[in-house]
Design a protein around this motif. Structure first.
Motif, short mmCIF file in Angstrom:
data_model
loop_
_atom_site.label_atom_id
_atom_site.label_comp_id
_atom_site.label_asym_id
_atom_site.label_seq_id
_atom_site.Cartn_x
_atom_site.Cartn_y
_atom_site.Cartn_z
N GLY A 24 0.84 -1.19 0.00
CA GLY A 24 0.00 0.00 0.00
C GLY A 24 0.87 1.24 0.00
O GLY A 24 2.10 1.16 0.14
N PRO A 25 0.28 2.42 -0.16
CA PRO A 25 1.08 3.65 -0.13
C PRO A 25 1.76 3.84 1.23
O PRO A 25 1.16 3.61 2.28
CB PRO A 25 0.04 4.74 -0.38
CG PRO A 25 -1.09 4.06 -1.08
CD PRO A 25 -1.13 2.68 -0.48
N ILE A 26 3.02 4.23 1.19
CA ILE A 26 3.79 4.50 2.40
C ILE A 26 4.32 5.93 2.30
O ILE A 26 5.23 6.21 1.51
CB ILE A 26 4.95 3.51 2.59
CG1 ILE A 26 4.42 2.07 2.63
CG2 ILE A 26 5.72 3.82 3.86
CD1 ILE A 26 5.51 1.01 2.73
N THR A 27 3.74 6.83 3.06
CA THR A 27 4.12 8.24 2.95
C THR A 27 5.38 8.57 3.74
O THR A 27 6.05 9.55 3.44
CB THR A 27 2.97 9.14 3.43
OG1 THR A 27 2.61 8.77 4.77
CG2 THR A 27 1.75 8.98 2.53
N ASN A 28 5.70 7.75 4.73
CA ASN A 28 6.91 7.96 5.53
C ASN A 28 7.92 6.87 5.19
O ASN A 28 7.72 5.70 5.56
CB ASN A 28 6.56 7.92 7.01
CG ASN A 28 7.78 8.17 7.90
OD1 ASN A 28 8.89 8.36 7.41
ND2 ASN A 28 7.57 8.16 9.21
N PRO A 29 9.02 7.18 4.50
CA PRO A 29 9.99 6.16 4.11
C PRO A 29 10.52 5.35 5.28
O PRO A 29 10.92 4.20 5.11
CB PRO A 29 11.11 6.98 3.45
CG PRO A 29 10.43 8.21 2.95
CD PRO A 29 9.37 8.52 3.97
N ALA A 30 10.51 5.94 6.48
CA ALA A 30 11.01 5.22 7.65
C ALA A 30 10.15 4.01 8.00
O ALA A 30 10.58 3.14 8.77
CB ALA A 30 11.09 6.17 8.85
N GLU A 31 8.94 3.95 7.45
CA GLU A 31 8.03 2.85 7.76
C GLU A 31 8.14 1.67 6.80
O GLU A 31 7.50 0.64 7.01
CB GLU A 31 6.59 3.36 7.75
CG GLU A 31 6.29 4.43 8.79
CD GLU A 31 4.88 4.97 8.68
OE1 GLU A 31 4.14 4.50 7.79
OE2 GLU A 31 4.52 5.85 9.47
N VAL A 32 8.96 1.82 5.75
CA VAL A 32 9.02 0.78 4.72
C VAL A 32 9.44 -0.56 5.28
O VAL A 32 8.81 -1.60 5.02
CB VAL A 32 9.96 1.21 3.58
CG1 VAL A 32 10.20 0.04 2.61
CG2 VAL A 32 9.39 2.41 2.83
N ARG A 33 10.51 -0.58 6.07
CA ARG A 33 11.03 -1.86 6.58
C ARG A 33 10.01 -2.55 7.49
O ARG A 33 9.86 -3.78 7.43
CB ARG A 33 12.36 -1.65 7.29
CG ARG A 33 13.51 -1.38 6.33
CD ARG A 33 14.81 -1.13 7.05
NE ARG A 33 15.87 -0.88 6.10
CZ ARG A 33 16.74 -1.78 5.65
NH1 ARG A 33 16.67 -3.03 6.11
NH2 ARG A 33 17.68 -1.47 4.78
N ASP A 34 9.33 -1.80 8.32
CA ASP A 34 8.33 -2.41 9.18
C ASP A 34 7.17 -2.96 8.36
O ASP A 34 6.69 -4.08 8.61
CB ASP A 34 7.81 -1.40 10.20
CG ASP A 34 8.80 -1.13 11.31
OD1 ASP A 34 9.73 -1.93 11.48
OD2 ASP A 34 8.65 -0.10 12.01
N ARG A 35 6.70 -2.19 7.39
CA ARG A 35 5.55 -2.61 6.59
C ARG A 35 5.86 -3.89 5.79
O ARG A 35 5.00 -4.76 5.64
CB ARG A 35 5.14 -1.48 5.64
CG ARG A 35 3.86 -1.71 4.84
CD ARG A 35 2.63 -1.37 5.63
NE ARG A 35 2.58 0.04 5.98
CZ ARG A 35 2.06 1.00 5.21
NH1 ARG A 35 1.53 0.69 4.03
NH2 ARG A 35 2.04 2.26 5.62
N LEU A 36 7.08 -3.97 5.27
CA LEU A 36 7.46 -5.09 4.41
C LEU A 36 8.29 -6.15 5.13
O LEU A 36 8.90 -7.01 4.48
CB LEU A 36 8.24 -4.57 3.20
CG LEU A 36 7.42 -3.94 2.08
CD1 LEU A 36 8.32 -3.37 1.00
CD2 LEU A 36 6.45 -4.95 1.47
N ALA A 37 8.29 -6.12 6.45
CA ALA A 37 9.15 -7.03 7.21
C ALA A 37 9.00 -8.50 6.81
O ALA A 37 10.01 -9.21 6.66
CB ALA A 37 8.91 -6.85 8.71
N PRO A 38 7.78 -9.03 6.63
CA PRO A 38 7.68 -10.45 6.24
C PRO A 38 8.33 -10.75 4.89
O PRO A 38 8.92 -11.82 4.71
CB PRO A 38 6.16 -10.68 6.19
CG PRO A 38 5.60 -9.65 7.12
CD PRO A 38 6.46 -8.44 6.91
N VAL A 39 8.22 -9.82 3.96
CA VAL A 39 8.85 -10.02 2.65
C VAL A 39 10.36 -9.93 2.78
O VAL A 39 11.11 -10.78 2.26
CB VAL A 39 8.33 -8.99 1.63
CG1 VAL A 39 9.05 -9.14 0.29
CG2 VAL A 39 6.83 -9.11 1.45
N LEU A 40 10.84 -8.95 3.51
CA LEU A 40 12.27 -8.76 3.68
C LEU A 40 12.91 -9.91 4.44
O LEU A 40 14.10 -10.21 4.27
CB LEU A 40 12.55 -7.44 4.39
CG LEU A 40 12.02 -6.18 3.70
CD1 LEU A 40 12.31 -4.94 4.54
CD2 LEU A 40 12.60 -6.03 2.30
#
Length: 267
Positions: free
Chosen positions: A155-171
């Protein structure tokens, strides 16, 4: 950077009487969508396409239609739709939209592998929480190529600092050789239009953690046409600083190599 001369499309759809998206873009005549895609693939240099089946609602029977098309088109590899709780085909598409359905799919995959019927290719339209539930099966089925669609559906992520948390299962799948992530459907992870610059932190994080070799390109034809042109789907956001060789890997070589490696693994 110029688009590579040849492409491998890991994510497109073909519907006999067209896909009707939220904005009403549709090609309803029989095979009109197929004809349009064939024009696009010739102009863009697409050598092979994984066509993702979707048999729900008004698209019932789509997988059968794709099988008919594939019989006379070497460039087309259909991925048969997996109903919830159903058998996973040798080359399959699945849409586990939540952890519950993902757990059911994971159990089915493990059961089939135990019975010697593991699929060779599975395309996953799965949000991060569903990917987390599927991770044990993904790791166990080492001879199955799992393609995670649309950047992992963050989904849209407006704060780049949240990318790793949002995609943690994929990463968390970094280093898992049978997993690739499609840089498709970028319009669904942006708050603006093309060129989808706010997707850059997502793409960069995927490249940094998973590596360039885990990234592949997909057009998402024809649903993408509700939001962008086909040329814009090709001109997607790539990792910052990508070299010509790395772009070739994303657009073609990674998918080509994986297809050659996995397509017959469980045939």
């Amino acid at each position: 950077m110029p688009t590579p001369a040849k492409l491998f499309d890991t994510h497109c759809h073909l519907f006999e009487t067209g896909f009707e998206g939220p904005n009403g873009v549709r090609m309803p005549a029989h095979d009109e969508e197929l004809d349009a895609y064939q024009r696009f693939r010739r102009s863009a240099g697409i050598e092979h396409s994984l066509v993702v089946g979707y048999d729900e609602g008004g698209y019932a029977g789509n997988s059968g239609y794709l099988g008919t098309l594939a019989a006379t088109r070497e460039w087309l590899s259909p991925l048969r739709f997996t109903p919830n709780g159903g058998e996973v085909a040798t080359r399959a598409s699945a849409y586990p939209g939540d952890p519950k359905h993902a757990e059911q799919l994971a159990a089915q995959l493990i059961a089939q592998a135990s019975a010697g019927r593991a699929p060779s290719i599975v395309s996953l339209n799965a949000p991060p929480a569903a990917v987390a539930a599927l991770t044990p099966a993904i790791r166990q089925l080492e001879n199955t190529w799992f393609l995670i669609a649309h950047l992992g559906l963050p989904g849209p992520i407006t704060n780049p600092a949240e990318v790793r948390d949002r995609l943690a299962p994929v990463l968390s799948l970094a280093g898992t050789a049978n997993v690739t992530v499609k840089l498709s459907g970028q319009y669904a992870a942006t708050t603006g239009g093309h060129p989808h610059t706010d997707v850059q932190p997502i793409v960069d994080t995927l490249a940094e953690v998973l590596g360039i070799n885990a990234l592949v390109w997909g057009s998402d034809f024809s649903p993408c046409l509700d939001f962008i042109t086909f040329d814009q789907a090709v001109d997607c956001v790539l990792p910052a600083g990508v070299t010509t060789e790395e772009a070739h890997a994303i657009y073609f070589q990674n998918a080509h190599q994986n297809f050659e490696l996995f397509a017959g693994a469980n045939a």
